[in-house]
Design a protein around this motif. Structure first.
Motif, mmCIF file in Angstrom:
data_model
loop_
_atom_site.group_PDB
_atom_site.id
_atom_site.type_symbol
_atom_site.label_atom_id
_atom_site.label_comp_id
_atom_site.label_asym_id
_atom_site.label_seq_id
_atom_site.Cartn_x
_atom_site.Cartn_y
_atom_site.Cartn_z
ATOM 1 N N THR A 191 0.825 -1.210 0.000
ATOM 2 C CA THR A 191 0.000 0.000 0.000
ATOM 3 C C THR A 191 0.860 1.262 0.000
ATOM 4 O O THR A 191 0.623 2.201 -0.776
ATOM 5 C CB THR A 191 -0.933 -0.006 1.225
ATOM 6 N N LEU A 192 1.878 1.288 0.854
ATOM 7 C CA LEU A 192 2.783 2.442 0.883
ATOM 8 C C LEU A 192 3.496 2.619 -0.456
ATOM 9 O O LEU A 192 3.642 3.741 -0.958
ATOM 10 C CB LEU A 192 3.807 2.269 2.010
ATOM 11 N N THR A 193 3.926 1.510 -1.044
ATOM 12 C CA THR A 193 4.640 1.588 -2.324
ATOM 13 C C THR A 193 3.741 2.123 -3.427
ATOM 14 O O THR A 193 4.123 3.023 -4.185
ATOM 15 C CB THR A 193 5.188 0.201 -2.711
ATOM 16 N N PHE A 194 2.517 1.575 -3.523
ATOM 17 C CA PHE A 194 1.595 2.044 -4.562
ATOM 18 C C PHE A 194 1.160 3.483 -4.328
ATOM 19 O O PHE A 194 0.734 4.157 -5.261
ATOM 20 C CB PHE A 194 0.361 1.136 -4.617
ATOM 21 N N TRP A 195 1.261 3.963 -3.099
ATOM 22 C CA TRP A 195 0.894 5.347 -2.799
ATOM 23 C C TRP A 195 1.730 6.327 -3.621
ATOM 24 O O TRP A 195 1.244 7.387 -4.021
ATOM 25 C CB TRP A 195 1.094 5.589 -1.303
ATOM 26 N N GLY A 196 2.985 5.979 -3.868
ATOM 27 C CA GLY A 196 3.841 6.904 -4.611
ATOM 28 C C GLY A 196 4.313 6.405 -5.959
ATOM 29 O O GLY A 196 4.855 7.173 -6.760
ATOM 30 N N LEU A 197 4.090 5.115 -6.254
ATOM 31 C CA LEU A 197 4.706 4.487 -7.432
ATOM 32 C C LEU A 197 4.221 5.061 -8.759
ATOM 33 O O LEU A 197 4.976 5.148 -9.725
ATOM 34 C CB LEU A 197 4.448 2.979 -7.394
ATOM 35 N N PHE A 198 2.938 5.468 -8.825
ATOM 36 C CA PHE A 198 2.365 5.873 -10.112
ATOM 37 C C PHE A 198 2.501 7.366 -10.394
ATOM 38 O O PHE A 198 2.014 7.833 -11.430
ATOM 39 C CB PHE A 198 0.892 5.457 -10.187
ATOM 40 N N VAL A 199 3.150 8.110 -9.514
ATOM 41 C CA VAL A 199 3.316 9.546 -9.753
ATOM 42 C C VAL A 199 3.987 9.829 -11.098
ATOM 43 O O VAL A 199 3.499 10.652 -11.882
ATOM 44 C CB VAL A 199 4.080 10.209 -8.576
ATOM 45 N N PRO A 200 5.107 9.162 -11.454
ATOM 46 C CA PRO A 200 5.697 9.413 -12.775
ATOM 47 C C PRO A 200 4.791 9.020 -13.940
ATOM 48 O O PRO A 200 4.805 9.687 -14.982
ATOM 49 C CB PRO A 200 6.975 8.559 -12.767
ATOM 50 N N PHE A 201 3.986 7.970 -13.777
ATOM 51 C CA PHE A 201 3.095 7.557 -14.860
ATOM 52 C C PHE A 201 2.033 8.620 -15.136
ATOM 53 O O PHE A 201 1.551 8.744 -16.260
ATOM 54 C CB PHE A 201 2.420 6.221 -14.515
ATOM 55 N N PHE A 202 1.653 9.386 -14.112
ATOM 56 C CA PHE A 202 0.660 10.442 -14.287
ATOM 57 C C PHE A 202 1.289 11.762 -14.722
ATOM 58 O O PHE A 202 0.670 12.538 -15.437
ATOM 59 C CB PHE A 202 -0.104 10.658 -12.972
ATOM 60 N N TYR A 203 2.525 12.030 -14.283
ATOM 61 C CA TYR A 203 3.059 13.394 -14.397
ATOM 62 C C TYR A 203 4.331 13.537 -15.238
ATOM 63 O O TYR A 203 4.783 14.667 -15.445
ATOM 64 C CB TYR A 203 3.323 13.966 -12.994
ATOM 65 N N LEU A 204 4.922 12.447 -15.734
ATOM 66 C CA LEU A 204 6.186 12.585 -16.469
ATOM 67 C C LEU A 204 6.021 13.415 -17.737
ATOM 68 O O LEU A 204 6.882 14.237 -18.070
ATOM 69 C CB LEU A 204 6.768 11.208 -16.809
ATOM 70 N N GLN A 205 4.916 13.227 -18.454
ATOM 71 C CA GLN A 205 4.712 13.997 -19.683
ATOM 72 C C GLN A 205 4.562 15.481 -19.368
ATOM 73 O O GLN A 205 5.166 16.337 -20.037
ATOM 74 C CB GLN A 205 3.482 13.479 -20.441
ATOM 75 N N VAL A 206 3.776 15.808 -18.348
ATOM 76 C CA VAL A 206 3.618 17.213 -17.947
ATOM 77 C C VAL A 206 4.957 17.775 -17.467
ATOM 78 O O VAL A 206 5.343 18.907 -17.806
ATOM 79 C CB VAL A 206 2.555 17.334 -16.830
ATOM 80 N N PHE A 207 5.711 16.966 -16.679
ATOM 81 C CA PHE A 207 7.013 17.384 -16.155
ATOM 82 C C PHE A 207 7.970 17.752 -17.288
ATOM 83 O O PHE A 207 8.628 18.800 -17.258
ATOM 84 C CB PHE A 207 7.602 16.251 -15.305
ATOM 85 N N SER A 208 8.050 16.880 -18.298
ATOM 86 C CA SER A 208 8.988 17.138 -19.399
ATOM 87 C C SER A 208 8.585 18.367 -20.202
ATOM 88 O O SER A 208 9.437 19.173 -20.605
ATOM 89 C CB SER A 208 9.084 15.905 -20.313
ATOM 90 N N GLU A 209 7.273 18.544 -20.430
ATOM 91 C CA GLU A 209 6.812 19.702 -21.204
ATOM 92 C C GLU A 209 7.024 21.010 -20.426
ATOM 93 O O GLU A 209 7.385 22.036 -21.011
ATOM 94 C CB GLU A 209 5.338 19.529 -21.579
ATOM 95 N N LYS A 210 6.822 20.969 -19.104
ATOM 96 C CA LYS A 210 7.016 22.175 -18.286
ATOM 97 C C LYS A 210 8.491 22.555 -18.179
ATOM 98 O O LYS A 210 8.814 23.694 -17.837
ATOM 99 C CB LYS A 210 6.443 21.962 -16.881
ATOM 100 N N HIS A 211 9.389 21.600 -18.463
ATOM 101 C CA HIS A 211 10.824 21.899 -18.421
ATOM 102 C C HIS A 211 11.393 22.192 -19.809
ATOM 103 O O HIS A 211 12.599 22.093 -20.022
ATOM 104 C CB HIS A 211 11.598 20.746 -17.771
ATOM 105 N N GLY A 212 10.528 22.533 -20.733
ATOM 106 C CA GLY A 212 10.969 23.046 -22.016
ATOM 107 C C GLY A 212 11.216 22.019 -23.102
ATOM 108 O O GLY A 212 11.659 22.391 -24.195
ATOM 109 N N LEU A 213 10.939 20.748 -22.845
ATOM 110 C CA LEU A 213 11.102 19.754 -23.901
ATOM 111 C C LEU A 213 9.969 19.900 -24.904
ATOM 112 O O LEU A 213 8.856 20.320 -24.547
ATOM 113 C CB LEU A 213 11.112 18.334 -23.331
#
Length: 452
Positions: A271-293
């Motif tokens: 449960t603790l692991t899944f609490w944080g595990l999917f953050v990159p799956f939801f936000y990596l695309q937004v993260f890369s675009e916000k950093h100018g890629l």
């Protein structure tokens, strides 16, 4: 042997290995009281560990995971599109509730679906789940821009309920065919989700941002789902008799499960692991675009991660069958927690690709091995569905809240502050790894082996 004094029952006594087995050879007039004490020794079920029907069932399970968990892992595409177009007036945390609710229902549905599976309603489950899922995704294609309630009803609730009825039975049915190679078979089934996530991510990004638009992009995915789910319903078959068909089956000892400390440490760790595990799956695309890629690089960030996850859900599982699921899963979890800090480096092309490959592989190892790891606490084959169902139900609450928490942490007064969600995700994943290590230690003492 000579007949008994009543002349009615002849018995043969056979010495097999070191056990004296009493068997009936002939009943003429029958002594009911004596016959009641004549029991056949229990015969453990045999597992074919392969064969045509076994692998067709695995293939059908992969198709179901392709459509369901594959859609969950490609939600980052929807998150990015909703943020910039369809739901641009809503905060990132509001949008992430759609995907989180969908994921919650996928896992929470494991409790009723696991019970129905154990009682022999496998085809009822996947048939009803397929209908609800397909109806809901076609309804999503009709949703209008800026109508949050339409999207959350269709995508969050409707598709989520359908996924919940499909997900756990598709994984659990492999236990009818495999025992020694069960982790590998489950890994192949789960690999279907990674393949689906790769295809859906690339396809939906291009369709949403091309001439097709949102409606026909979703419908294109729905028609693929229709073909795959229809085929899976025809291919998959159960093999062992259900609890309904075995009235003398030993009931599941719920009290023993609820008081199993090692098992609950495993559940808490997952449960603790899944609490944080999917953050990159939801936000990596937004993260890369916000950093100018560029948008093109952002489009392929999630598919790269999911493509790597395809190998992460198969190779560790084959290794897990050799040295034990916990011995592979715990290092994968620790490495995933450490890699979350490296997402800070995904601000250029090389960093994004490197992070996607590494994180996809090691997070995939955890996702595919947690099910056989939780099942390894079962003292009887009848407990497997119940233990997996309870594990899925508890995990669902972490998946419901984890990404909205990350969304609330990342966006402050319209600005994105990325260290807050990444530190949160890393800390809870590493805490989960600590609990899993403690659970493994208890199981090792119970089974007197390190091959866990």
């Amino acid at each position: 042997m000579s007949p008994l004094p009543d002349g009615g029952l002849s018995l043969n006594v056979a010495l097999s290995k070191s056990n004296l087995v009493l068997t009936k050879s002939e009943i003429s007039s029958g002594d009911p009281e004596l016959a009641a004490h004549v029991e056949k020794p229990p015969v453990p079920p045999l597992f074919p560990e392969g064969g045509l029907q076994a692998w067709l069932t695995v293939l059908g399970g992969s198709m179901i995971l392709f459509c369901t968990f594959g859609a969950v892992q490609s939600f980052g595409v929807y998150q990015a599109y909703y943020s910039s177009h369809y739901l641009s007036q809503y905060a990132a945390s509001d949008i992430s509730w759609i995907g989180s609710l969908q994921t919650f229902l996928l896992f929470a549905g494991g409790l009723p679906a696991g019970k129905l599976f154990d009682e022999g309603y496998f085809h009822h489950c996947i048939g009803a789940g397929s209908f609800i899922y397909l109806f809901s995704i076609f309804m999503l294609s009709l949703a209008k821009p800026h109508q949050y309630y339409q999207i959350i009803l269709a995508q969050g609730i409707g598709m989520g309920i359908g996924m919940g009825l499909l997900f756990l039975p598709a994984i659990s049915v492999t236990s009818h065919y495999f025992r020694r190679r069960r982790a590998a078979a489950m890994g192949v089934v789960l690999a279907g989700s990674s393949l689906g996530a790769v295809i859906y991510s690339i396809m939906l990004n291009n369709l949403f941002n091309g001439s097709a638009g949102f409606g026909w992009g979703v419908r294109a995915a729905a028609f693929i789902d229709l073909g795959l789910l229809g085929t899976a319903n025809l291919l998959m078959k159960t093999r062992l008799p259900s609890r309904r068909e075995r009235p003398d089956a030993k009931p599941v000892d719920i009290k023993a499960i609820l008081s199993d400390l090692g098992y609950w440490l495993c559940v808490i760790g997952a449960t603790l692991t899944f609490w944080g595990l999917f953050v990159p799956f939801f936000y990596l695309q937004v993260f890369s675009e916000k950093h100018g890629l560029s948008k093109n690089i952002g489009f392929y960030a999630i598919p790269i991660m999911n493509a790597s996850s395809l190998f992460g859900r198969t190779i560790p599982n084959f290794l897990g069958d050799v040295i034990g699921p916990f011995n592979v899963m715990i290092p994968c979890t620790v490495i995933s927690g450490g890699l979350l800090f490296l997402m800070f480096a995904a601000t250029n092309l090389g960093g994004t690709i490197a992070f996607g490959i590494l994180y996809g592989f090691f997070s995939g190892g955890f996702i595919s091995l947690i099910t056989p790891a939780a099942a390894s606490f079962s003292r009887d084959l009848n407990e497997i569905g119940t233990r997996i169902g309870i594990t899925s139900f508890v995990i669902a609450f972490a998946l419901l809240t984890g990404n909205p928490i990350a969304g609330a942490l990342v966006q402050v007064n319209g600005s994105y502050i990325w260290y807050r969600p990444l530190v949160f995700a890393s800390v809870v994943v590493l805490a989960g790894a600590a609990c899993l290590t403690a659970a493994r230690s208890i199981l090792s003492e119970r089974k007197n082996t390190n091959r866990l």
